[in-house]
Design an enzyme around this catalytic site. Sequence first.
Site, mmCIF file in Angstrom:
data_model
loop_
_atom_site.group_PDB
_atom_site.id
_atom_site.type_symbol
_atom_site.label_atom_id
_atom_site.label_comp_id
_atom_site.label_asym_id
_atom_site.label_seq_id
_atom_site.Cartn_x
_atom_site.Cartn_y
_atom_site.Cartn_z
ATOM 1 C CB SER A 1 -0.577 -5.947 8.323
ATOM 2 O OG SER A 1 -1.578 -5.133 7.731
ATOM 3 C CD GLU A 2 0.829 0.497 5.511
ATOM 4 O OE1 GLU A 2 0.500 1.678 5.429
ATOM 5 O OE2 GLU A 2 1.499 -0.082 4.651
ATOM 6 C CG ASN A 3 -3.708 -3.154 9.491
ATOM 7 O OD1 ASN A 3 -2.800 -3.801 8.974
ATOM 8 N ND2 ASN A 3 -4.893 -3.673 9.724
ATOM 9 C CB SER B 1 2.807 -0.873 12.921
ATOM 10 O OG SER B 1 2.834 -1.310 11.584
#
Length: 218
Positions: A51-53, A91
């Site tokens: 997840s990019e967060n 990330s």
Amino acid sequence: MSTTQQTNPKQVIAARVAKEMQNGDVVNLGIGLPTMVPNYLPEDVNVILQSENGYVGLGPLDGDIDPDLVNAGGQPSGILPGGAFFDSLFSFELIRGGHVDVTVLGGLEVDEKGNLANWMVPGKMVPGMGGAMDLVTGAKKVIVAMEHVAKNGSPKILKECRLPLTGVGVVDLIVTELAVFRVTDSGLILEELQNGATLEMVEEKTEASYMVSPDLAK
């Protein structure tokens, strides 16, 4: 757990995209339709969701919802044993460094050159293109999962995108409820028809030029 029943277009698309995953792939899923893909993974295929967060190891919700544990779309999520949290810098080092095997995104428009427009919705306020521009550039394989036409019935697979682009020449595979197209240096190749779809239906709803594979799967 794999699910075989597909009763609407989004389920058909998600189930077909799931067949592209290989065991051990690091996969980033866009918001909306792409988040349905894990529901259709074969039993013997396990992927690592990023997840990019800021975490890897996304999993299904298990028990009480933790308001601080959400995916990139802000939806409550879970984390599997062995998952890890990190900051946005790390990330995007994963993404930009080519460590994501597959990214699955929705699309507003895709054209016959593999250009993608998926961030600016006409008439709506948007915060910006976000991490999509990094994902389509950094991921090893880019799959666009979208319905074949817009709500007004207009084609979404075009000769040339009209909306502002997310990425130029970045798309590898287009999966809709009607068909599967592969993007090549020679243009689009229609490789599969989804169950119930015909060549005539695809031709009617597609603006882009394409070739039909001699090994077309039906």
